[in-house]
Write a protein that holds these residues in place. Sequence first.
Motif, PDB file in Angstrom:
ATOM      1  N   ARG A 364       3.510 -56.354 -20.609  1.00 21.83           N
ATOM      2  CA  ARG A 364       4.382 -57.361 -21.228  1.00 21.83           C
ATOM      3  C   ARG A 364       5.378 -56.755 -22.218  1.00 21.83           C
ATOM      4  NH1 ARG A 364       4.054 -61.632 -17.862  1.00 21.83           N
ATOM      5  NH2 ARG A 364       1.966 -62.569 -17.824  1.00 21.83           N
ATOM      6  N   GLN A 365       4.957 -55.703 -22.933  1.00 12.92           N
ATOM      7  CA  GLN A 365       5.819 -55.073 -23.927  1.00 12.92           C
ATOM      8  C   GLN A 365       5.654 -53.560 -23.882  1.00 12.92           C
ATOM      9  OE1 GLN A 365       4.202 -57.352 -27.440  1.00 12.92           O
ATOM     10  NE2 GLN A 365       6.324 -57.189 -28.115  1.00 12.92           N
ATOM     11  N   ILE A 366       6.743 -52.853 -24.114  1.00  7.08           N
ATOM     12  CA  ILE A 366       6.691 -51.420 -24.386  1.00  7.08           C
ATOM     13  C   ILE A 366       7.584 -51.165 -25.589  1.00  7.08           C
ATOM     14  CG2 ILE A 366       7.101 -49.082 -23.554  1.00  7.08           C
ATOM     15  CD1 ILE A 366       6.819 -50.084 -20.720  1.00  7.08           C
ATOM     16  N   LEU A 367       7.000 -50.631 -26.650  1.00  2.77           N
ATOM     17  CA  LEU A 367       7.749 -50.297 -27.853  1.00  2.77           C
ATOM     18  C   LEU A 367       7.826 -48.784 -28.008  1.00  2.77           C
ATOM     19  CD1 LEU A 367       6.320 -52.831 -30.476  1.00  2.77           C
ATOM     20  CD2 LEU A 367       8.321 -53.109 -28.989  1.00  2.77           C
ATOM     21  N   ALA A 368       8.991 -48.296 -28.376  1.00  2.46           N
ATOM     22  CA  ALA A 368       9.177 -46.886 -28.728  1.00  2.46           C
ATOM     23  C   ALA A 368       9.257 -46.793 -30.242  1.00  2.46           C
ATOM     24  CB  ALA A 368      10.447 -46.338 -28.086  1.00  2.46           C
ATOM     25  N   CYS A 369       8.409 -45.957 -30.843  1.00  2.18           N
ATOM     26  CA  CYS A 369       8.429 -45.800 -32.298  1.00  2.18           C
ATOM     27  C   CYS A 369       9.522 -44.808 -32.691  1.00  2.18           C
ATOM     28  CB  CYS A 369       7.072 -45.324 -32.800  1.00  2.18           C
ATOM     29  SG  CYS A 369       6.949 -45.281 -34.595  1.00  2.18           S
ATOM     30  N   LYS A 370      10.397 -45.237 -33.601  1.00  5.85           N
ATOM     31  CA  LYS A 370      11.534 -44.422 -34.023  1.00  5.85           C
ATOM     32  C   LYS A 370      11.354 -43.822 -35.411  1.00  5.85           C
ATOM     33  CE  LYS A 370      13.934 -45.053 -30.308  1.00  5.85           C
ATOM     34  NZ  LYS A 370      14.210 -43.923 -29.404  1.00  5.85           N
ATOM     35  N   GLY A 371      10.177 -44.063 -36.006  1.00  8.87           N
ATOM     36  CA  GLY A 371       9.939 -43.469 -37.318  1.00  8.87           C
ATOM     37  C   GLY A 371       9.466 -44.492 -38.336  1.00  8.87           C
ATOM     38  N   TRP A 372       9.524 -44.089 -39.605  1.00  7.92           N
ATOM     39  CA  TRP A 372       8.994 -44.879 -40.724  1.00  7.92           C
ATOM     40  C   TRP A 372      10.124 -45.199 -41.689  1.00  7.92           C
ATOM     41  CZ3 TRP A 372       4.875 -47.545 -42.313  1.00  7.92           C
ATOM     42  CH2 TRP A 372       4.683 -47.760 -43.678  1.00  7.92           C
ATOM     43  N   ASP A 373      10.231 -46.453 -42.081  1.00 13.30           N
ATOM     44  CA  ASP A 373      11.252 -46.887 -43.038  1.00 13.30           C
ATOM     45  C   ASP A 373      10.629 -46.893 -44.430  1.00 13.30           C
ATOM     46  OD1 ASP A 373      13.016 -48.350 -44.679  1.00 13.30           O
ATOM     47  OD2 ASP A 373      13.849 -49.407 -42.942  1.00 13.30           O
ATOM     48  N   GLU A 374      11.060 -45.953 -45.287  1.00 19.13           N
ATOM     49  CA  GLU A 374      10.492 -45.849 -46.633  1.00 19.13           C
ATOM     50  C   GLU A 374      10.831 -47.055 -47.500  1.00 19.13           C
ATOM     51  OE1 GLU A 374       8.426 -44.057 -48.161  1.00 19.13           O
ATOM     52  OE2 GLU A 374       8.105 -42.404 -46.769  1.00 19.13           O
ATOM     53  N   ASN A 375      11.940 -47.714 -47.222  1.00 23.79           N
ATOM     54  CA  ASN A 375      12.343 -48.865 -48.035  1.00 23.79           C
ATOM     55  C   ASN A 375      11.473 -50.084 -47.738  1.00 23.79           C
ATOM     56  OD1 ASN A 375      14.487 -47.472 -49.312  1.00 23.79           O
ATOM     57  ND2 ASN A 375      15.804 -47.815 -47.527  1.00 23.79           N
ATOM     58  N   THR A 376      11.276 -50.374 -46.467  1.00 27.47           N
ATOM     59  CA  THR A 376      10.492 -51.564 -46.091  1.00 27.47           C
ATOM     60  C   THR A 376       9.007 -51.253 -45.920  1.00 27.47           C
ATOM     61  OG1 THR A 376      10.858 -51.175 -43.732  1.00 27.47           O
ATOM     62  CG2 THR A 376      12.493 -52.525 -44.902  1.00 27.47           C
ATOM     63  N   LYS A 377       8.669 -49.962 -45.919  1.00 26.24           N
ATOM     64  CA  LYS A 377       7.287 -49.530 -45.680  1.00 26.24           C
ATOM     65  C   LYS A 377       6.783 -50.060 -44.334  1.00 26.24           C
ATOM     66  CE  LYS A 377       7.084 -47.573 -49.742  1.00 26.24           C
ATOM     67  NZ  LYS A 377       7.147 -46.107 -49.865  1.00 26.24           N
ATOM     68  N   ARG A 378       7.636 -49.940 -43.341  1.00 26.73           N
ATOM     69  CA  ARG A 378       7.273 -50.419 -42.010  1.00 26.73           C
ATOM     70  C   ARG A 378       7.715 -49.397 -40.951  1.00 26.73           C
ATOM     71  NH1 ARG A 378       5.971 -55.808 -41.640  1.00 26.73           N
ATOM     72  NH2 ARG A 378       6.543 -55.828 -39.432  1.00 26.73           N
ATOM     73  N   ILE A 380       9.474 -48.337 -37.516  1.00 26.26           N
ATOM     74  CA  ILE A 380      10.693 -48.777 -36.844  1.00 26.26           C
ATOM     75  C   ILE A 380      10.467 -48.698 -35.344  1.00 26.26           C
ATOM     76  CG2 ILE A 380      13.175 -48.369 -36.538  1.00 26.26           C
ATOM     77  CD1 ILE A 380      13.044 -46.793 -39.212  1.00 26.26           C
ATOM     78  N   TYR A 381      10.619 -49.826 -34.645  1.00 23.88           N
ATOM     79  CA  TYR A 381      10.389 -49.876 -33.223  1.00 23.88           C
ATOM     80  C   TYR A 381      11.646 -50.249 -32.449  1.00 23.88           C
ATOM     81  CZ  TYR A 381       5.339 -49.948 -34.140  1.00 23.88           C
ATOM     82  OH  TYR A 381       4.058 -49.626 -34.541  1.00 23.88           O
ATOM     83  N   GLU A 382      11.747 -49.712 -31.249  1.00 22.95           N
ATOM     84  CA  GLU A 382      12.775 -50.132 -30.291  1.00 22.95           C
ATOM     85  C   GLU A 382      12.061 -50.714 -29.076  1.00 22.95           C
ATOM     86  OE1 GLU A 382      16.097 -48.269 -27.218  1.00 22.95           O
ATOM     87  OE2 GLU A 382      15.194 -46.998 -28.765  1.00 22.95           O
ATOM     88  N   SER A 383      12.424 -51.905 -28.691  1.00 20.79           N
ATOM     89  CA  SER A 383      11.793 -52.524 -27.513  1.00 20.79           C
ATOM     90  C   SER A 383      12.426 -51.961 -26.252  1.00 20.79           C
ATOM     91  CB  SER A 383      11.983 -54.047 -27.562  1.00 20.79           C
ATOM     92  OG  SER A 383      11.409 -54.644 -26.421  1.00 20.79           O
ATOM     93  N   LEU A 384      11.568 -51.431 -25.354  1.00 28.00           N
ATOM     94  CA  LEU A 384      12.055 -50.853 -24.102  1.00 28.00           C
ATOM     95  C   LEU A 384      11.995 -51.857 -22.963  1.00 28.00           C
ATOM     96  CD1 LEU A 384      10.475 -47.282 -24.294  1.00 28.00           C
ATOM     97  CD2 LEU A 384      12.698 -48.080 -25.133  1.00 28.00           C
ATOM     98  N   ILE A 385      11.099 -52.837 -23.046  1.00 26.84           N
ATOM     99  CA  ILE A 385      11.089 -53.969 -22.106  1.00 26.84           C
ATOM    100  C   ILE A 385      10.682 -55.231 -22.875  1.00 26.84           C
ATOM    101  CG2 ILE A 385      10.490 -52.533 -20.125  1.00 26.84           C
ATOM    102  CD1 ILE A 385       7.745 -53.928 -20.174  1.00 26.84           C
TER     103      ILE A 385
END
Length: 385
Positions: A364-378, A380-385
């Motif tokens: 149903r989902q594939i996420l690519a992790c693009k790293g860590w956001d120091e400001n939001t402490k979250r 960062i994902y890119e949805s591939l599907i």
Amino acid sequence: MQDILQQNMQSDDSVSEGLRELVDDYLTQKQASLMQMRRGSLSREQFMQDAWEHLRRRKYVEESLAEQILEAFEQYIFGYSRLSALIDDRAISDIRVVSHDNIRVKRDGQRMDAGVCFDSEKEYRQFIDYVAAKNQVNISNLNAIQRFTDTDSHPDFILRFTLSMPIVNTYSEPYLCIRKVPRFFPQVRELVSRQMMSEDVARLLVQRFRQGSTLISGGNSSGKTTLLNALKETLPDNMAVLVTQQADELTTQMHPDMMFLHSLPGTTESKVSYDLKHISIAGLTMDVDCFIIGEIKGEEALYLLNAACTGQLCAATIHSSSAEKAADKLVDYAMYESRYARDELMRMMDCFQTIVFMEHFKVRQILACKGWDENTKRLIYESLI
């Protein structure tokens, strides 16, 4: 006609009674023969010859009736009695015995009545005793909840059992759940034909699985293990792979350099115990190129995460309600064992480059992790599907 039907019913009753008596003998007097057969020191033919001689010695039985009893006994011993047909059925993935007269199955993803039952509580309890003896499991009050795997009985399935006895159940009968794991699991190409995913998605997953660590998430019976089993078979032959798991669900059909370790729960009779944490630590000392944990359930999460952070190619499955929540769940487990703060562990999760979410046997989902956001402490994902 009525006389013939009555004679057939009496014959069936005699066979059932003879079978119960013969099984009881092997559970109480002749357990050694069962264990010898289970270990392979007694062949099937030798075991059945012994049963035939025991049956004829026990009391006089007409030869035709003795043959019927022996045939039923062979099916009972080398199968699983009234559940054998359900285990043979490829469309059934799970069997749940709620009580002797209430057996449920999951057929093609739908739960329904099994259409079979045991004659009585006594017959069902005898069957439970046999299942325990066959799998060398103690079901005393001190071991009232047992999980075990039968890898030998069926040519097509590995059987994963969860058994709870009446001392911990609200009602008076044991609960028995059986998960059927296909021995010859589908490869990626077959999963495409079953519409788990498209060809493009399959190519994407295979590519990403080889290049970076992957976490496959979803609910119960969503297809997580099936997908992981298929993806790991796409790893090149020149990669050394180690798989650790609680039950023997992940196997290989073709990879030449793949090792498998499973956990060993302790009992009151034995203090020997190896959980996923211990075998994961041992696994990390081995020379491997890819480290896989069948399903993350506890402290082993930290060792998987540490391995992935060092650049080790890793993969695992985990229960979660979405791809985004899979990282949170793994960190929750890692915190059982860790002195790291939660934010530190979440930051480390960026080493899992691909997170897949499964639902109803579909990607149903594939996420690519693009790293860590120091400001939001979250993350960062890119949805591939």
